[in-house]
Design a protein around this motif. Structure first.
Motif, mmCIF file in Angstrom:
data_model
loop_
_atom_site.group_PDB
_atom_site.id
_atom_site.type_symbol
_atom_site.label_atom_id
_atom_site.label_comp_id
_atom_site.label_asym_id
_atom_site.label_seq_id
_atom_site.Cartn_x
_atom_site.Cartn_y
_atom_site.Cartn_z
ATOM 1 N N PHE A 166 -1.104 -8.132 3.274
ATOM 2 C CA PHE A 166 -0.469 -6.899 2.951
ATOM 3 C C PHE A 166 1.133 -7.348 3.235
ATOM 4 N N HIS A 184 -1.125 8.383 -4.373
ATOM 5 C CA HIS A 184 -2.486 8.486 -4.045
ATOM 6 C C HIS A 184 -3.292 9.298 -4.812
ATOM 7 N N PRO A 238 -7.759 -0.756 3.036
ATOM 8 C CA PRO A 238 -6.751 -1.237 2.225
ATOM 9 C C PRO A 238 -7.051 -2.714 1.769
ATOM 10 N N SER A 294 -4.291 3.176 -0.698
ATOM 11 C CA SER A 294 -5.661 3.389 -0.225
ATOM 12 C C SER A 294 -5.853 4.860 0.566
ATOM 13 N N MET A 354 4.150 -1.402 3.570
ATOM 14 C CA MET A 354 3.330 -0.113 3.293
ATOM 15 C C MET A 354 4.347 1.139 3.505
ATOM 16 N N ASP A 359 0.658 -1.071 -0.021
ATOM 17 C CA ASP A 359 0.022 -0.078 0.058
ATOM 18 C C ASP A 359 0.969 1.424 -0.099
#
Length: 430
Positions: A137, A289, A392, A357, A140, A107
């Motif tokens: 995941f 993002h 996420p 996210s 990140m 992420d």
């Protein structure tokens, strides 16, 4: 049982399509090949039954209040409408998770650093990390500043405190400082983290601070959080037409970031800032993002041209899961997110798309922060508007949609999940 029923539907659709194709080929063996025009009307009707295509009941759109006395009630309302899917609808995600088990899943923007924003607590941080573990995941990028800090020293202290926490809990966490750390963490089964800035304000106007932050684990930084600043033009320039781009100090920052190995990010920045940065940087850059302004024309989003410029550096554009940035209805169902990913993949190449996210675990506290700071979080850009806020884990519903509706193959999905970002990081990090 629900997962079983979903699998039966999947198999039935595949078997039916295969049987029809076989029957057709036997009866029309001498016919000329017919171009593939996509799903038939019957197939589309069946596909529409999938949970990620079925729209939820539309929620009432209430206006953002200006009276502070109304803020708590409005926050409660926003919390009621935030979830894109029910737990029952997410059951089918397990199939995708099993298919991509052991694959890097990154992420690119996570709002989780203890103490930021709106005083995220360590307890909330740990709860959020459990969500990442449950949804497979592997690593990140954690935001440690959006430029609203009281001082540069505050940010240095936050990072040093966070570094110590990760070190003290090395049985569960791993700090990423090099590309090799992605594989190290994956093989060890640890959740890996590295840091980002959503504004260069925390550099304090000093280019020398860039290397200092890099040494502590900062690996990406974007210019500004919406507002124009000494580094570059924010998305406010998209909205009011002022069209401010990278400043002279911003150019110095790009050159220094290229030198030390920090990734240049132009999310929250104006289109012109993205154009300028893409022309200056000697290394691939990202939008960590950002959603597409053609599909949702608000100032917070970026144009096709800006996204193409970022991709042309060898970079990547990560789509966020916030409904207000995805469409006017505020929906962040898997197909709403997949639509932006597919669109950006078409204009820039699927190897240049990723996911960020941008979910804030302390959402209630953050909403109060947003409502009390309208200049930094304009309503016209979608902040504190009635909206889904995809966590996420929604990525797995998105993967299903991309595979089944848009025909993405396994390698393209692996790129989206993490491979495309790792390519960018490898080209930057020292």
């Amino acid at each position: 049982m629900m997962k079983f029923n979903y699998n039966i539907l999947t198999v039935a659709l595949v078997v039916t399509a295969t049987a029809c194709a076989t029957a057709s080929s036997e009866t029309t063996a001498k016919a000329e090949p017919v171009a593939d025009t996509g799903p038939s009307a019957i197939e589309k009707a069946e596909l529409s039954k999938r949970d990620y295509l079925t729209p939820p009941v539309n929620f009432e759109i209430k206006p953002r209040p200006k009276d502070k006395n109304e803020f708590p009630k409005f926050v409660d309302y926003l919390l009621e409408v935030m979830h894109p899917r029910s737990e029952a609808e997410m059951v089918g995600d397990a199939e995708m998770m099993a298919k991509y088990k052991g694959v890097h899943n990154i992420d690119s923007i996570v709002i989780a650093a203890p103490g930021f924003p709106a005083d995220i607590t360590m307890k909330q941080y740990e709860e959020y990390m459990e969500h990442f573990r449950e949804n497979q995941f592997t690593s990140m990028s954690v935001t440690v500043s959006n430029g609203s800090d009281k001082s540069v020293e505050e940010v240095f202290d936050r990072i040093e405190t966070f570094n110590k926490y990760i070190s003290d809990n090395s049985d569960r966490y791993h700090q990423i400082k090099s590309v090799a750390d992605f594989d190290i963490a994956l093989k060890a089964g640890k959740l890996a983290q590295f840091y980002n800035f959503q504004s260069m304000n925390a550099f304090g106007g000093e280019i020398s601070n860039i290397e200092k932050y890099y040494n502590l684990g900062l690996r990406t930084a974007n210019f500004t959080y919406n507002q124009d600043n000494i580094w570059g033009g924010g998305t406010v320039s998209n909205e009011d037409g002022s069209n401010d781009g990278v400043t002279d100090l911003g150019k110095q920052a790009i050159n220094e970031m290229n030198r030390v190995g920090m990734v240049v990010d132009c999310s929250h920045s104006s289109d012109q800032t993205c154009f300028d940065a893409a022309s200056i940087t000697s290394r691939p850059m990202i939008m960590s993002h950002s959603n597409n302004a053609t599909l949702q024309p608000i100032g917070r989003n970026n144009s096709d041209k800006a996204m193409k410029a970022v991709a042309a550096t060898g970079g990547a554009i990560c789509i966020n899961f916030i409904g207000g940035f995805l469409n006017p209805q505020g929906m962040a169902r898997p197909m709403d997110i997949a639509k932006h990913i597919e669109y950006v993949g078409n204009i820039s190449g699927r190897e240049h798309v990723c996911a960020g996210s941008d979910f804030v675990y302390n959402y209630a506290g953050t909403l109060m922060w947003i409502l009390n700071n309208p200049d930094a979080f304009p309503e016209s850009m979608g902040y504190a508007s009635p909206s889904h806020m995809g966590m996420p884990g929604e990525i797995w519903g998105v993967v299903r949609a991309l595979e089944e509706i848009y025909g993405w193959n396994e390698n393209e999905i692996k790129g989206l999940l993490g491979g495309n970002l790792i390519r960018v990081y490898k080209a930057n990090w020292q």
